[in-house]
Design an enzyme around this catalytic site. Sequence first.
Site, short mmCIF file in Angstrom:
data_model
loop_
_atom_site.label_atom_id
_atom_site.label_comp_id
_atom_site.label_asym_id
_atom_site.label_seq_id
_atom_site.Cartn_x
_atom_site.Cartn_y
_atom_site.Cartn_z
N GLY A 88 0.84 -1.21 0.00
CA GLY A 88 0.00 0.00 0.00
C GLY A 88 0.87 1.25 0.00
N HIS A 117 9.89 3.96 -3.54
CA HIS A 117 9.00 3.53 -4.63
C HIS A 117 8.26 4.79 -5.10
CE1 HIS A 117 6.16 1.43 -7.06
NE2 HIS A 117 5.14 1.79 -6.30
N ASP A 152 9.26 -2.10 -9.58
CA ASP A 152 10.19 -1.19 -10.25
C ASP A 152 11.37 -1.98 -10.83
OD1 ASP A 152 8.67 1.04 -9.14
OD2 ASP A 152 9.52 0.35 -7.25
P1 NAD Z 1 -8.06 -1.21 -4.53
O1 NAD Z 1 -8.75 0.05 -4.17
O2 NAD Z 1 -8.52 -1.97 -5.73
O3 NAD Z 1 -8.09 -2.21 -3.31
C1 NAD Z 1 -7.73 -1.83 -2.04
C2 NAD Z 1 -8.58 -2.62 -1.08
O4 NAD Z 1 -8.12 -2.33 0.23
C3 NAD Z 1 -10.07 -2.26 -1.13
O5 NAD Z 1 -10.82 -3.43 -1.34
C4 NAD Z 1 -10.33 -1.63 0.22
O6 NAD Z 1 -11.64 -1.92 0.70
C5 NAD Z 1 -9.26 -2.28 1.07
N1 NAD Z 1 -8.88 -1.53 2.27
C6 NAD Z 1 -8.78 -0.20 2.45
N2 NAD Z 1 -8.44 0.09 3.69
C7 NAD Z 1 -8.28 -1.08 4.34
C8 NAD Z 1 -7.94 -1.43 5.67
N3 NAD Z 1 -7.69 -0.52 6.60
N4 NAD Z 1 -7.88 -2.75 5.98
C9 NAD Z 1 -8.15 -3.69 5.06
N5 NAD Z 1 -8.51 -3.41 3.79
C10 NAD Z 1 -8.56 -2.12 3.43
O7 NAD Z 1 -6.49 -0.86 -4.65
P2 NAD Z 1 -5.33 -1.77 -5.28
O8 NAD Z 1 -5.25 -1.45 -6.73
O9 NAD Z 1 -5.51 -3.17 -4.85
O10 NAD Z 1 -4.06 -1.09 -4.59
C11 NAD Z 1 -3.82 -1.22 -3.21
C12 NAD Z 1 -2.62 -0.39 -2.80
O11 NAD Z 1 -1.44 -0.87 -3.43
C13 NAD Z 1 -2.70 1.10 -3.20
O12 NAD Z 1 -2.21 1.89 -2.12
C14 NAD Z 1 -1.78 1.19 -4.39
O13 NAD Z 1 -1.28 2.49 -4.57
C15 NAD Z 1 -0.70 0.23 -3.96
N6 NAD Z 1 0.19 -0.25 -5.02
C16 NAD Z 1 1.52 -0.40 -4.70
C17 NAD Z 1 2.40 -0.87 -5.65
C18 NAD Z 1 3.86 -1.02 -5.33
O14 NAD Z 1 4.65 -1.33 -6.23
N7 NAD Z 1 4.31 -0.84 -4.10
C19 NAD Z 1 1.95 -1.22 -6.91
C20 NAD Z 1 0.59 -1.07 -7.22
C21 NAD Z 1 -0.29 -0.58 -6.25
C1 LMR Z 2 2.76 1.50 -9.37
O1 LMR Z 2 3.96 1.75 -9.34
O2 LMR Z 2 2.20 1.05 -10.39
C2 LMR Z 2 1.95 1.66 -8.11
O3 LMR Z 2 2.72 2.18 -7.08
C3 LMR Z 2 0.71 2.44 -8.33
C4 LMR Z 2 1.02 3.90 -8.48
O4 LMR Z 2 0.37 4.71 -7.81
O5 LMR Z 2 1.90 4.22 -9.27
#
Ligand code: NAD
Ligand code: LMR
Length: 328
Positions: free
Chosen positions: A134, A191, A163
């Site tokens: 997240g 990131h 990445d």
């Molecule tokens: P999404 O909105 O599709 O899903 C997130 C889910 O988390 C939702 O179902 C929501 O209800 C749930 N949620 C929110 N707060 C919560 C909590 N306190 N406890 C439990 N569940 C909770 O989003 P996604 O596309 O699955 O992305 C999730 C996260 O991952 C985002 O913050 C996104 O930016 C991040 N992300 C990180 C990377 C990385 O490389 N580090 C890559 C892609 C996405």
């Molecule tokens: C990504 O790198 O694809 C994720 O961290 C989502 C974003 O917000 O860029």
Amino acid sequence: MASKPPIRVAVTGAAGNIGYALLFRIASGQMLGEDQPVILQLLEIPVEGPQKALRGVAMELEDCAFPLLQDMILTGDADTAFRDANWCLLVGSKPRGPGMERADLLKDNGKIFVAQGRSIDKVAADDARIAVVGNPCNTNCMIAASQAKRLGQDRFTAMVRLDENRGRALLARKAGVAVGEVSELFIYGNHSPTMFADFTHARIGGRPASEVIGDKAWLEGEYLPTVGKRGAAVIEARGQSSAASAANALVDHVRGLVTPGALHAVAVPSHGRYGFSEGVWAGMPVRSTGTGYEVVTSYDMDAFAKSKIKITNDELVAERDTVKEMLA
Ligand code: NAD
Ligand code: LMR
């Protein structure tokens, strides 16, 4: 042959986009091994919509009849999700939309990691390891780890593997070779677009990548920003943030950490290594010992690399300042 005891994997945000691309791969054995039974402990926010969606995902998992999936726990309660968990995959949080930076999510998402860090420290297994996805994942990981008194800080990792995978794929495409030819490409720092994809030590077909590519201007001026801004480019194209590639990277992140000898970039507490400030979580190369990891500190950085590391470190320090009231 007697089967291994199951590994408990807690996944937050399990009904979200990444969750949907991730859970089936864990249950099929791609993350922890094809002879490793798992129990999935799935957390969603405790309101009817997400809980109902979670039940739907669980129905689909059941319908796959995965031999390794021993049990599933569906819950809206963090302590139930993390109880005795060996791996805690912290995905649940808000993704950014078009035009936002990941740091814009800090205040909203940061508080999730205070509560979850505390809960993990209280109820997870003694050998628990944590991977934060997240966003902004480095700083969210620092927030969660700051709550831990029982579990060591080094157990808390954040994901820069997406990445790294992007960086490898782009180098391979430019060189016109298969992606497997690219090695020793590691991500340093945050990131975020400031990350440093260290092409200076990367190798293509065993030779220095900069020699194979033969275009310093492209590496410095085009390659780095393209890797750094790839997340935004995916959001722009898809209308939502990367999900399948993020889930794939998380499978790689965990698999790398449980495979002795595997070498890849992970965001870990810096302990001052590679010039990062003490206390920030920064991407750097680590080698797995199976149950833990060692940071590889042997890469000498030239002036260009050091200047890039300084930029990404400054951003991590600024993020830490923004959330200082959330740190225990
Ligand atoms: P999404 O909105 O599709 O899903 C997130 C889910 O988390 C939702 O179902 C929501 O209800 C749930 N949620 C929110 N707060 C919560 C909590 N306190 N406890 C439990 N569940 C909770 O989003 P996604 O596309 O699955 O992305 C999730 C996260 O991952 C985002 O913050 C996104 O930016 C991040 N992300 C990180 C990377 C990385 O490389 N580090 C890559 C892609 C996405
Ligand atoms: C990504 O790198 O694809 C994720 O961290 C989502 C974003 O917000 O860029």
